[in-house]
Structure formats: C-alpha cells, structure tokens
Design a protein around this motif. Structure first.
Motif, PDB file in Angstrom:
ATOM      1  N   LEU A 162      -3.379   7.419  -1.718  1.00  0.00           N
ATOM      2  CA  LEU A 162      -2.492   6.256  -1.542  1.00  0.00           C
ATOM      3  C   LEU A 162      -2.430   5.417  -2.807  1.00  0.00           C
ATOM      4  O   LEU A 162      -1.481   4.674  -3.030  1.00  0.00           O
ATOM      5  CB  LEU A 162      -2.993   5.368  -0.393  1.00  0.00           C
ATOM      6  CG  LEU A 162      -3.179   6.020   0.968  1.00  0.00           C
ATOM      7  CD1 LEU A 162      -3.639   4.996   1.989  1.00  0.00           C
ATOM      8  CD2 LEU A 162      -1.873   6.659   1.432  1.00  0.00           C
ATOM      9  N   LEU A 163      -3.465   5.537  -3.632  1.00  0.00           N
ATOM     10  CA  LEU A 163      -3.520   4.719  -4.849  1.00  0.00           C
ATOM     11  C   LEU A 163      -2.934   5.444  -6.064  1.00  0.00           C
ATOM     12  O   LEU A 163      -3.021   4.971  -7.187  1.00  0.00           O
ATOM     13  CB  LEU A 163      -4.978   4.315  -5.129  1.00  0.00           C
ATOM     14  CG  LEU A 163      -5.686   3.607  -3.956  1.00  0.00           C
ATOM     15  CD1 LEU A 163      -7.131   3.298  -4.296  1.00  0.00           C
ATOM     16  CD2 LEU A 163      -4.935   2.329  -3.582  1.00  0.00           C
ATOM     17  N   ARG A 164      -2.346   6.656  -5.810  1.00  0.00           N
ATOM     18  CA  ARG A 164      -1.726   7.430  -6.901  1.00  0.00           C
ATOM     19  C   ARG A 164      -0.304   7.768  -6.465  1.00  0.00           C
ATOM     20  O   ARG A 164      -0.041   8.897  -6.018  1.00  0.00           O
ATOM     21  CB  ARG A 164      -2.510   8.732  -7.119  1.00  0.00           C
ATOM     22  CG  ARG A 164      -3.957   8.538  -7.535  1.00  0.00           C
ATOM     23  CD  ARG A 164      -4.621   9.894  -7.780  1.00  0.00           C
ATOM     24  NE  ARG A 164      -4.966  10.578  -6.548  1.00  0.00           N
ATOM     25  CZ  ARG A 164      -6.218  10.707  -6.094  1.00  0.00           C
ATOM     26  NH1 ARG A 164      -7.225  10.223  -6.775  1.00  0.00           N
ATOM     27  NH2 ARG A 164      -6.456  11.358  -4.969  1.00  0.00           N
ATOM     28  N   PRO A 165       0.631   6.813  -6.544  1.00  0.00           N
ATOM     29  CA  PRO A 165       1.960   7.006  -5.948  1.00  0.00           C
ATOM     30  C   PRO A 165       2.681   8.282  -6.383  1.00  0.00           C
ATOM     31  O   PRO A 165       3.349   8.915  -5.557  1.00  0.00           O
ATOM     32  CB  PRO A 165       2.737   5.757  -6.392  1.00  0.00           C
ATOM     33  CG  PRO A 165       1.685   4.750  -6.694  1.00  0.00           C
ATOM     34  CD  PRO A 165       0.478   5.493  -7.148  1.00  0.00           C
ATOM     35  N   ASP A 166       2.536   8.709  -7.660  1.00  0.00           N
ATOM     36  CA  ASP A 166       3.259   9.915  -8.078  1.00  0.00           C
ATOM     37  C   ASP A 166       2.734  11.145  -7.371  1.00  0.00           C
ATOM     38  O   ASP A 166       3.490  11.957  -6.823  1.00  0.00           O
ATOM     39  CB  ASP A 166       3.157  10.098  -9.605  1.00  0.00           C
ATOM     40  CG  ASP A 166       3.979   9.039 -10.322  1.00  0.00           C
ATOM     41  OD1 ASP A 166       4.790   8.381  -9.624  1.00  0.00           O
ATOM     42  OD2 ASP A 166       3.795   8.855 -11.541  1.00  0.00           O
ATOM     43  N   ALA A 167       1.404  11.275  -7.376  1.00  0.00           N
ATOM     44  CA  ALA A 167       0.784  12.422  -6.705  1.00  0.00           C
ATOM     45  C   ALA A 167       1.061  12.352  -5.201  1.00  0.00           C
ATOM     46  O   ALA A 167       1.318  13.380  -4.551  1.00  0.00           O
ATOM     47  CB  ALA A 167      -0.721  12.412  -6.960  1.00  0.00           C
ATOM     48  N   SER A 199       6.788   5.059  -0.008  1.00  0.00           N
ATOM     49  CA  SER A 199       6.742   3.602  -0.245  1.00  0.00           C
ATOM     50  C   SER A 199       5.927   2.914   0.838  1.00  0.00           C
ATOM     51  O   SER A 199       5.165   1.980   0.551  1.00  0.00           O
ATOM     52  CB  SER A 199       8.140   2.996  -0.443  1.00  0.00           C
ATOM     53  OG  SER A 199       8.895   3.217   0.695  1.00  0.00           O
ATOM     54  N   ARG A 200       6.044   3.381   2.105  1.00  0.00           N
ATOM     55  CA  ARG A 200       5.238   2.768   3.178  1.00  0.00           C
ATOM     56  C   ARG A 200       3.743   2.949   2.917  1.00  0.00           C
ATOM     57  O   ARG A 200       2.959   2.000   2.967  1.00  0.00           O
ATOM     58  CB  ARG A 200       5.566   3.429   4.529  1.00  0.00           C
ATOM     59  CG  ARG A 200       6.760   2.865   5.224  1.00  0.00           C
ATOM     60  CD  ARG A 200       6.432   2.022   6.456  1.00  0.00           C
ATOM     61  NE  ARG A 200       5.840   2.750   7.563  1.00  0.00           N
ATOM     62  CZ  ARG A 200       6.521   3.520   8.399  1.00  0.00           C
ATOM     63  NH1 ARG A 200       7.817   3.688   8.237  1.00  0.00           N
ATOM     64  NH2 ARG A 200       5.929   4.096   9.410  1.00  0.00           N
ATOM     65  N   LEU A 201       3.366   4.205   2.623  1.00  0.00           N
ATOM     66  CA  LEU A 201       1.937   4.494   2.490  1.00  0.00           C
ATOM     67  C   LEU A 201       1.348   3.850   1.238  1.00  0.00           C
ATOM     68  O   LEU A 201       0.213   3.387   1.251  1.00  0.00           O
ATOM     69  CB  LEU A 201       1.682   6.010   2.484  1.00  0.00           C
ATOM     70  CG  LEU A 201       1.979   6.725   3.806  1.00  0.00           C
ATOM     71  CD1 LEU A 201       1.603   8.207   3.717  1.00  0.00           C
ATOM     72  CD2 LEU A 201       1.232   6.100   4.973  1.00  0.00           C
ATOM     73  N   SER A 202       2.121   3.815   0.126  1.00  0.00           N
ATOM     74  CA  SER A 202       1.519   3.170  -1.053  1.00  0.00           C
ATOM     75  C   SER A 202       1.398   1.662  -0.858  1.00  0.00           C
ATOM     76  O   SER A 202       0.444   1.050  -1.331  1.00  0.00           O
ATOM     77  CB  SER A 202       2.193   3.481  -2.386  1.00  0.00           C
ATOM     78  OG  SER A 202       3.403   4.079  -2.240  1.00  0.00           O
ATOM     79  N   ALA A 203       2.329   1.077  -0.083  1.00  0.00           N
ATOM     80  CA  ALA A 203       2.196  -0.365   0.197  1.00  0.00           C
ATOM     81  C   ALA A 203       0.925  -0.621   1.018  1.00  0.00           C
ATOM     82  O   ALA A 203       0.154  -1.546   0.731  1.00  0.00           O
ATOM     83  CB  ALA A 203       3.427  -0.859   0.952  1.00  0.00           C
ATOM     84  N   VAL A 204       0.688   0.237   2.016  1.00  0.00           N
ATOM     85  CA  VAL A 204      -0.537   0.083   2.818  1.00  0.00           C
ATOM     86  C   VAL A 204      -1.761   0.316   1.931  1.00  0.00           C
ATOM     87  O   VAL A 204      -2.766  -0.393   2.025  1.00  0.00           O
ATOM     88  CB  VAL A 204      -0.543   1.071   4.005  1.00  0.00           C
ATOM     89  CG1 VAL A 204      -1.831   0.947   4.805  1.00  0.00           C
ATOM     90  CG2 VAL A 204       0.635   0.829   4.919  1.00  0.00           C
TER      91      VAL A 204
END
Ligand code: IMP
Length: 435
Positions: A162-167, A199-204
C-alpha cells in the motif's frame, strides 16, 4: 483481576470447537497480565465479544487486548486484513473512548479487497447451485479467496504494498485481469477497476502508515526485553484448514500451530495454551456436527446462550458437548488448561448429555474424525449426567456451584486430562470463576 497461574513469556488462547467459544472474554481477562496481544490468523470472519463495565464490544480484526489501556496490539503477518473493516473498527473504538494508538499491523499481512468478497459470494453461489452440497456457508468476508491469492502469489497484495503506489497499481492490474476472467458477467463496478482500487488502497495505506511495521522483529524485540505476549486465535481448532473438518473449515491455521507461521515467533516460546470450550457445542455454516440437536434442546440452548453470529447474525447450530472433538483439540494444540464458557446456559436441564465416543459403521471409537466427509457418518454415544436447576450467574467460586454442576466440571477435567482453570457464568468480567 489476575488468574491463579503466573503468566509465562508466551500464552495462547485458542477455541477448541467450531468458533464462538468466548475467546474474547478470556483474552480480555488474560490481557491484564500480558504486555502485548497478537492476532495471528483469520480476518474479519472472526468475531470476539467482550463486555467491559456493562458496555459490549464486538471486535473482528483488532486484538481484544486493545480494551486494556497500555497494551500493544499486533495484527501479525498471518492475518488477512479488510482495510475498510479495520478502519471502521478503530474509528468505532475511538468514538467510544478506547485509544487505538498502540495498534500495529504487519507489512506482510495480506489485504482483503472488494473483489475477494465478490469472489467468496460467487463461489458459494456456484457451489450451492449443485444442490448446496459443496457450499461451505462462509461468512462472505473474502477470507478464502484472499488466502488462495496468498498461495497463488501473482494476484496477492500485502499491506506493505500500500505504501508503494506504482508496484501496487501493477499488482492490482494483474489481479483484476485474473478476477475479471473468473467473475465473468458479474457487475463488479469499481471492485475490478485497478485505477480506482489503487487510489482507494493507497489512501488507506497513507492513513495506516504509522501502524505498518515488521511485526516479526517487533515481537522478537519484545521477547528479548522480557515482555509477555498473548496470542489470540481467530476462529477455532475444528475450523483449521489442516486439522479441522475439511472442507467445512476456514482457510487458515486457527490452532496454536498457526502461531509460528502467523507471527514468526517459534513454538518453543509458548508455555501456556488456554483452550476455550463451551459447556455445550455450537457451529455456524455447513459441515457435520455429531451432537447437533435440531429440537427443543437445541432451541433452548440457542435462546439462553443468545447463539446468533457476532459476524453474520446467523442462528448457530446448537447441541450437547462433544468431548471426543474437544479432547482431539486439546491434543492438537498442546492445551495446558481449559476455560469452560457459558456454563450458566445449561441451568434448568434435568439431565445433561455429553458425547464420549462415536459409533462409525457399527464400530465404537473414542477418536475424532478430522475430515468433514468421515465425520458425517459418526453417531454420538452419550453419557448422561445429572443437571442443575439453579441459575448460577451470581456464583463467584467453583466450590459454590451446585454439586451436580461441580461434578460436570470434574467429569470434563477427567475426560480431557487437563485442568479447568476458568469457568464463565455470564458475559461480564466479574462473572468468572478462577480455579
Ligand atoms: P470463512 O472463514 O468465511 O471462509 O467461513 C468458513 C467456515 O468457517 C464457515 O462455516 C463459517 O461459518 C466458519 N467460521 C469462520 N470464522 C468463524 C468464527 O469466528 N466463528 C464461527 N464460525 C466461523
């Protein structure tokens, strides 16, 4: 409140039946003498109910130890995390004045997404299409599909991602490709849209960032510092994917055997395993249950025990205590002592039946059949014990229980070969007899 046994470095609390034994109450009780409470398996399918000062808390993902101020609460790598549920739960706790600051989550725990829940429902519906024979009666919380993806690897997402949006985006694109093929024709909306999911998961993930850590090193650091750890098993032994009544099980190792893989803490550190059992037996979902009572007895137990699911609200199947199954669970978990829960529910029966053997195809056996298909052929053999008419919810010591109730506990101890160290006669913290 402290128990009479001194705490070890590591204690485990595991359910000995098919779940809902009252583990939350015992974890809450034992948390007082531990520093850290750790979940190692399952996910939001588990439901632990704890009553503190008359307030009822139903927890699914957050370790029950959170209700004690100052305890570290750890969600280990073996747990599958529904992020929305986790946030919902922490927000609800905060709103009721319970701080969740000490909650941390393993970066290697797997993420349950919206498509896992769709897949769970889809698979159950498909299985039920053949007459219901192979439906498992899951909680539809996406547990099985998420663990399946963990084993499949290519379609899995872990908390650290979740902390690596590209991956994360790349992983979700692959996962959505697979799931679209599987769930063909289903209107999945955003559940299968990789961009929306990313976008949902990286925001969480950003909201969770301070909580995400390597919990394996954290737990070993704690052990080195002399801290006492309490492992909280989700679900229960007879639902264990390897040792339960397969295929009518959940998808994780719910036994104490799952602690090592689910946290990275080796089994030899475990010096107390508290097995949680009800004074009778219940089950939710499909699968064999030899002592089930589809009659007035079952209805009476259900109503007195308020036997409706914490997670799904489903009425639970109820029956007499299956000691064959319980003794198997004691063996598998290396149980050191037992907590006997919901004893008050049995008040008012003239006679109480306990299952001490099975008849299988004309042969008598005292061994459990840890296979859902085999167990369906087991006929319970009962021993009848005298019941007790008095309500026992106000009793505070084992020696003050009615004589026949004391005999029931003695019988259980003798049959299982372990001590009953805790007896619960109601939901409150104070309704607990310590032996
Ligand atoms: P799943 O874990 O949602 O895949 O469900 C598999 C089976 O385990 C179903 O029969 C559920 O009812 C049962 N189950 C899962 N978790 C629990 C629990 O915590 N208590 C009782 N039954 C459970």
């Amino acid at each position: 409140m402290t128990t009479s046994t001194s705490p070890g470095t590591c204690t485990a609390v595991v359910g000995l039946h098919w779940g809902d034994e009252g583990k939350g109450k015992v974890v809450d009780l034992l948390a007082a003498e531990h520093d850290t409470v750790v979940r190692y398996n399952g996910g939001a399918n588990a439901g632990h109910t704890v009553v503190v000062d008359g307030q009822k808390f139903a927890l699914h993902l957050v370790p029950s130890g959170i209700l004690y101020p100052g305890k570290l609460a750890v969600v280990g790598n073996g747990v599958v995390v529904d992020l929305e549920k986790l946030l919902e739960e922490t927000e609800a706790l905060e709103a009721r004045g319970v701080s969740t600051e000490s909650l941390v989550v393993s970066s290697r725990a797997h993420v349950v997404t919206a498509y896992h829940k769709l897949e769970d429902e889809f698979r159950e519906r498909l299985a039920a299409g053949d007459g219901g024979g192979s439906a498992i009666g899951t909680t539809k919380r996406g547990i099985g599909p998420c663990y399946a993806d963990k084993a499949q690897r290519a379609t899995a997402v872990r908390i650290g991602d979740l902390l690596r949006p590209d991956a994360l985006h790349e992983k979700l694109e692959t996962a959505c490709r697979f799931k679209r093929a599987l769930l063909e024709g289903l209107d999945a909306g955003e559940a299968l849209d990789a961009d929306a999911l990313t976008s949902r998961l990286s925001a969480v993930g950003e909201r969770l960032r301070p909580r995400i850590t390597d919990t394996t090193y954290l737990l070993h650091d704690q052990l080195r510092a002399g801290k006492r750890l309490l492992f909280e098993g989700g679900n229960a032994t007879l639902l264990d994917v390897d040792h339960g009544t397969y295929p009518y099980v959940t998808s994780s190792n719910c036994t104490a055997l799952g602690i090592s893989t689910g946290t990275g803490v080796p089994g030899r550190g475990l010096d107390r395993v508290v097995g949680i059992m009800k004074a009778y037996t219940t089950r939710v979902g499909a699968g064999p249950m030899p002592t089930e009572q589809k009659n007035e007895t079952g209805n009476r137990i259900r109503e007195r025990g308020r036997e409706y699911g914490t997670t799904t609200g489903r009425p639970r199947r109820c029956g007499w205590l299956d000691l064959v199954a319980t003794r198997y669970s004691v063996m598998i978990n290396g149980v050191t002592d037992v907590a006997l829960m919901l004893f008050d529910v049995l008040a008012g029966f003239d006679q109480i039946q306990v299952c001490t053997a099975y008849d299988v195809a004309g042969e008598r056996t005292d061994r459990f059949l840890p296979d859902g298909i085999d167990l369906a052929h087991a006929e319970p053999v009962y021993q009848s014990l005298p019941g007790f008419s008095e309500e026992i919810t106000a009793v505070r010591a084992r020696r003050d229980l009615p004589a026949t109730a004391q005999k029931y506990v003695d019988f259980i101890e003798e049959f299982l070969g372990v001590r009953v160290s805790i007896i619960s006669v109601g939901p409150g913290r104070e309704q607990t007899l310590l032996a």
